[in-house]
Structures are given as C-alpha cells and as structure tokens.
Design a protein around this motif. Structure first.
Motif, PDB file in Angstrom:
ATOM      1  N   GLN A 189      -8.397 -24.151  -4.801  1.00  0.00           N
ATOM      2  CA  GLN A 189      -8.759 -23.662  -3.747  1.00  0.00           C
ATOM      3  C   GLN A 189      -9.842 -23.838  -3.519  1.00  0.00           C
ATOM      4  OE1 GLN A 189      -5.760 -21.091  -2.380  1.00  0.00           O
ATOM      5  NE2 GLN A 189      -4.601 -22.267  -2.020  1.00  0.00           N
ATOM      6  N   PRO A 190      -9.975 -25.458  -3.265  1.00  0.00           N
ATOM      7  CA  PRO A 190     -12.413 -25.425  -3.595  1.00  0.00           C
ATOM      8  C   PRO A 190     -12.316 -24.933  -1.834  1.00  0.00           C
ATOM      9  CG  PRO A 190     -11.988 -27.513  -5.200  1.00  0.00           C
ATOM     10  CD  PRO A 190     -10.428 -26.760  -4.133  1.00  0.00           C
ATOM     11  N   ARG A 191     -11.717 -25.805  -1.185  1.00  0.00           N
ATOM     12  CA  ARG A 191     -12.323 -24.956  -0.095  1.00  0.00           C
ATOM     13  C   ARG A 191     -12.561 -23.767   0.261  1.00  0.00           C
ATOM     14  NH1 ARG A 191     -12.317 -29.176   4.064  1.00  0.00           N
ATOM     15  NH2 ARG A 191     -11.994 -31.297   3.264  1.00  0.00           N
ATOM     16  N   SER A 192     -11.713 -22.872  -0.031  1.00  0.00           N
ATOM     17  CA  SER A 192     -11.260 -21.390   0.622  1.00  0.00           C
ATOM     18  C   SER A 192     -13.019 -20.556  -0.386  1.00  0.00           C
ATOM     19  CB  SER A 192     -10.244 -20.770  -0.542  1.00  0.00           C
ATOM     20  OG  SER A 192     -10.115 -20.848  -1.833  1.00  0.00           O
ATOM     21  N   LEU A 193     -13.800 -21.431  -1.028  1.00  0.00           N
ATOM     22  CA  LEU A 193     -14.359 -20.423  -1.145  1.00  0.00           C
ATOM     23  C   LEU A 193     -16.067 -19.946  -0.096  1.00  0.00           C
ATOM     24  CD1 LEU A 193     -16.368 -19.986  -3.906  1.00  0.00           C
ATOM     25  CD2 LEU A 193     -17.640 -22.060  -4.048  1.00  0.00           C
ATOM     26  N   GLY A 194     -16.035 -18.920  -0.324  1.00  0.00           N
ATOM     27  CA  GLY A 194     -16.749 -18.804   0.312  1.00  0.00           C
ATOM     28  C   GLY A 194     -18.176 -18.857   1.241  1.00  0.00           C
ATOM     29  N   THR A 195     -18.928 -19.297   2.369  1.00  0.00           N
ATOM     30  CA  THR A 195     -19.758 -19.570   2.228  1.00  0.00           C
ATOM     31  C   THR A 195     -21.054 -19.266   1.209  1.00  0.00           C
ATOM     32  OG1 THR A 195     -19.189 -20.723   3.680  1.00  0.00           O
ATOM     33  CG2 THR A 195     -22.028 -20.208   4.023  1.00  0.00           C
ATOM     34  N   LEU A 232     -23.973 -20.127  -1.385  1.00  0.00           N
ATOM     35  CA  LEU A 232     -24.765 -20.278  -1.354  1.00  0.00           C
ATOM     36  C   LEU A 232     -25.506 -19.291  -2.831  1.00  0.00           C
ATOM     37  CD1 LEU A 232     -24.878 -20.001   1.639  1.00  0.00           C
ATOM     38  CD2 LEU A 232     -25.782 -22.315   1.383  1.00  0.00           C
ATOM     39  N   ASN A 233     -25.089 -18.812  -3.026  1.00  0.00           N
ATOM     40  CA  ASN A 233     -25.265 -18.247  -4.060  1.00  0.00           C
ATOM     41  C   ASN A 233     -25.364 -18.533  -5.332  1.00  0.00           C
ATOM     42  OD1 ASN A 233     -25.488 -15.609  -2.785  1.00  0.00           O
ATOM     43  ND2 ASN A 233     -23.780 -15.001  -3.633  1.00  0.00           N
ATOM     44  N   LEU A 256     -28.485 -27.712  11.094  1.00  0.00           N
ATOM     45  CA  LEU A 256     -27.358 -27.970   9.569  1.00  0.00           C
ATOM     46  C   LEU A 256     -26.294 -26.914   9.468  1.00  0.00           C
ATOM     47  CD1 LEU A 256     -29.861 -29.242   7.231  1.00  0.00           C
ATOM     48  CD2 LEU A 256     -28.888 -30.517   8.343  1.00  0.00           C
ATOM     49  N   ILE A 257     -25.593 -27.504   9.306  1.00  0.00           N
ATOM     50  CA  ILE A 257     -24.173 -25.994   8.968  1.00  0.00           C
ATOM     51  C   ILE A 257     -24.067 -26.355   7.505  1.00  0.00           C
ATOM     52  CG2 ILE A 257     -22.210 -25.549   9.270  1.00  0.00           C
ATOM     53  CD1 ILE A 257     -23.438 -24.989  11.743  1.00  0.00           C
ATOM     54  N   ALA A 258     -24.338 -24.923   6.555  1.00  0.00           N
ATOM     55  CA  ALA A 258     -24.040 -25.268   5.184  1.00  0.00           C
ATOM     56  C   ALA A 258     -22.676 -25.035   4.324  1.00  0.00           C
ATOM     57  CB  ALA A 258     -23.876 -23.479   4.506  1.00  0.00           C
ATOM     58  N   GLY A 259     -22.237 -26.438   3.809  1.00  0.00           N
ATOM     59  CA  GLY A 259     -21.130 -27.220   3.104  1.00  0.00           C
ATOM     60  C   GLY A 259     -20.392 -28.269   4.152  1.00  0.00           C
ATOM     61  N   GLU A 260     -21.754 -28.587   4.672  1.00  0.00           N
ATOM     62  CA  GLU A 260     -20.572 -29.478   5.492  1.00  0.00           C
ATOM     63  C   GLU A 260     -21.795 -30.564   5.931  1.00  0.00           C
ATOM     64  OE1 GLU A 260     -19.422 -28.173   9.273  1.00  0.00           O
ATOM     65  OE2 GLU A 260     -17.862 -26.733   9.061  1.00  0.00           O
ATOM     66  N   THR A 299     -32.463 -10.032  -4.053  1.00  0.00           N
ATOM     67  CA  THR A 299     -32.189  -9.846  -2.909  1.00  0.00           C
ATOM     68  C   THR A 299     -32.469 -11.674  -1.950  1.00  0.00           C
ATOM     69  OG1 THR A 299     -34.347  -8.993  -2.506  1.00  0.00           O
ATOM     70  CG2 THR A 299     -32.847  -7.741  -3.053  1.00  0.00           C
ATOM     71  N   ASP A 300     -33.021 -11.980  -2.195  1.00  0.00           N
ATOM     72  CA  ASP A 300     -33.070 -12.957  -1.377  1.00  0.00           C
ATOM     73  C   ASP A 300     -32.031 -14.429  -1.735  1.00  0.00           C
ATOM     74  OD1 ASP A 300     -35.096 -11.566   0.563  1.00  0.00           O
ATOM     75  OD2 ASP A 300     -36.561 -12.703  -0.403  1.00  0.00           O
ATOM     76  N   LEU A 301     -30.847 -14.175  -2.859  1.00  0.00           N
ATOM     77  CA  LEU A 301     -30.629 -15.253  -3.187  1.00  0.00           C
ATOM     78  C   LEU A 301     -29.676 -16.392  -1.752  1.00  0.00           C
ATOM     79  CD1 LEU A 301     -29.936 -16.097  -6.083  1.00  0.00           C
ATOM     80  CD2 LEU A 301     -28.262 -14.660  -5.994  1.00  0.00           C
ATOM     81  N   THR A 302     -28.991 -15.342  -0.785  1.00  0.00           N
ATOM     82  CA  THR A 302     -28.064 -15.992  -0.598  1.00  0.00           C
ATOM     83  C   THR A 302     -29.231 -17.227   0.565  1.00  0.00           C
ATOM     84  OG1 THR A 302     -27.197 -14.907  -0.177  1.00  0.00           O
ATOM     85  CG2 THR A 302     -26.411 -16.446   1.087  1.00  0.00           C
ATOM     86  N   LEU A 303     -29.911 -16.449   1.208  1.00  0.00           N
ATOM     87  CA  LEU A 303     -30.962 -16.992   2.147  1.00  0.00           C
ATOM     88  C   LEU A 303     -31.716 -18.119   1.116  1.00  0.00           C
ATOM     89  CD1 LEU A 303     -32.765 -13.739   3.539  1.00  0.00           C
ATOM     90  CD2 LEU A 303     -31.305 -15.854   4.797  1.00  0.00           C
ATOM     91  N   ASP A 304     -32.054 -18.010  -0.370  1.00  0.00           N
ATOM     92  CA  ASP A 304     -32.583 -19.499  -0.746  1.00  0.00           C
ATOM     93  C   ASP A 304     -31.971 -20.247  -1.286  1.00  0.00           C
ATOM     94  OD1 ASP A 304     -35.148 -17.567  -0.766  1.00  0.00           O
ATOM     95  OD2 ASP A 304     -34.487 -17.009  -2.762  1.00  0.00           O
ATOM     96  N   GLY A 305     -30.581 -19.786  -1.406  1.00  0.00           N
ATOM     97  CA  GLY A 305     -29.519 -21.322  -1.351  1.00  0.00           C
ATOM     98  C   GLY A 305     -29.763 -22.464   0.617  1.00  0.00           C
TER      99      GLY A 305
END
Length: 258
Positions: A103-109, A113-114, A86-90, A242-248
């Motif tokens: 520009q919604p597409r410019s939001l960083g991965t 996730l956060n 799986l690719i996050a965001g796709e 500290t695990d917020l992005t991974l939890d996302g």
C-alpha cells in the motif's frame, strides 16, 4: 531562504535553510488546533531574535504525519509569508521515489523524507532507524527505492505503558544505565535495564535480521531524538544524522524549484 516545517506526532520542528545549510531551528509541541495566527505570533518573534526577517523567507514546505495540522500551517504561509506552501508528497513536491510495498499511499511522510535524504547523502543499501513517537526501521535499496520496514513502540511509549499499567512501578528518566550489568538490584535499575538494554537488544536483533534478508551489505543510518544516546552504547549505527527528515524536506523543495 526556505522555511521547512516537520510535523511529528509529538513536536513540530521548523528549520530555516540557506541552501542545504540549516541556519536556525525551533520546536513547538504538536497541536492540530493551533491556528495559523498562533504559529505566527511565536515564529515571527523567533525569526527576529535570530536576526532574520519574514521577507527572508522565499519558500515554505510542510511535511506532516498529522494531516489535521496542514491546514493551519497553510494559513500561516499564505497569511504571513504571502505564499502557498509546498506539501511534501503532493504536486511539485511529490516523492519521486519507488515505493515497493503493498500500500504505497500508507507510507508515512517522515519515512518517505528519511528515504529521500538517506539515499541522497549515503551510498548503497541502507537501513534507516528513526527514534520518534514510534521507532521505525526502513529498508532503502541502492537505487533509492523504499522496500518496506518495521514499526515499533517508541521508547517513551513503552515506558508509559509499563508505568501506566502497573500499580507500584515509578516513573524513571530515560538515560543510559550506570553500569553494563543486566542484573539490577533495585526496582529503578531493573526498569532502566529492561527499557534501555531491552531496546538496544531489539534494535540489534531486528537490524541483523534485516541485513540478512537484504542479502547485501547495508549501512545503518539513525535519526531522531534518542539516536545520539543509543549510539554511545552500541556499534550498530554507521551514521547518526539527526537532521535527516529536515534534509529530506530541503531536497524536495529544491527539486520542486527546478
């Protein structure tokens, strides 16, 4: 079990999830040229050291702010784990949130996730502060919508710029000053005061301005490598996660399965 890969500008963090519980994690420097075979040599040995087998991996998800790294991680998943990641965001791992910016597409991965994880774990309006290569401040409203934010140079970038563009200033370690005085009596202390307490003042000032603009009580969730260090010297954070992005990533993978 889920293998999640969080690709940042500086490091790639792999985490092995059993449900929402992280059973193991490993970190390697980000290098878009690193091949799927190189990842496999490193990762499969670490799995074995921790007592896991490659057959234990039933799902793999990649979240990346470095687009060039995705191909080789896809090769890793297909060649060594027999699955398409799986690719996050796709596709099935689409964000599933409102992104209320120009520009919604410019939001960083990482920021998406956060947003997903913070809304799932904490109630109400939120301000998410992520200490990475850049430091970001993101506004997440009570519905889980991403409303915008701020991007600042990360602490290491700020220090690199200071040292790299001056002839006599020395390289110093990033740590809390030994005292709360903001009047240094030597060069190293003055640099540390400027970098550390200057950063604290910036955070507190920007968060106060964001709270005022939001107009409702907003909790502050901090994540990233320096969150714990700063939490010891300011009361601005309501939660350090500290695990917020991974939890996302784990939440996205769970949604995709359903």
């Amino acid at each position: 079990m889920l293998l999640a890969a969080d690709v940042g500008n500086t490091n790639v963090v792999f985490a092995l999830f059993d449900g929402r519980e992280i059973r193991a994690r490993w970190r390697i420097a980000t290098d878009p040229r690193r091949t799927g075979d190189e990842y496999a040599v490193w990762l499969l040995q670490l799995l074995e050291i921790e007592g896991f087998k490659r057959e234990d991996i039933t799902q793999l998800i990649v979240g990346s702010v470095v687009p060039r790294a995705i191909h080789n991680l896809t090769v890793l998943a297909e060649k060594y784990f027999g699955m398409t990641p799986l690719i996050a965001g796709e596709g099935a791992a689409d964000w599933g949130i409102s992104v209320d910016v120009d520009q919604p597409r410019s939001l960083g991965t990482d920021r998406a996730l956060n947003t997903i994880a913070a809304h799932a774990k904490y109630e109400g309006d939120l301000i998410v502060v992520d200490f990475g290569t850049a430091t970001t401040f993101d506004a997440v409203d009570f519905t889980g919508a991403y409303k915008g934010g701020i991007i600042c140079p990360g602490l290491n970038l700020s220090l690199d710029a200071l040292v790299g563009n001056t002839a006599k200033l020395p390289r110093i370690a990033i740590e809390a000053p030994r005292s709360h005085s903001v009047i240094g009596t030597n060069t190293e202390d003055q640099m540390l005061i400027g970098v550390f307490w200057g950063y604290v003042a910036m955070m507190e000032g920007l968060i106060a301005r964001m709270r005022a603009e939001i107009g409702r009580p907003a909790k502050v969730v901090a994540t990233g490598g320096l969150a714990i260090l700063f939490d010891e010297h300011t009361d601005i954070f309501d939660h350090v996660d500290t695990d917020l992005t991974l939890d996302g990533l784990a939440i996205l993978a769970e949604r995709a399965t359903k």
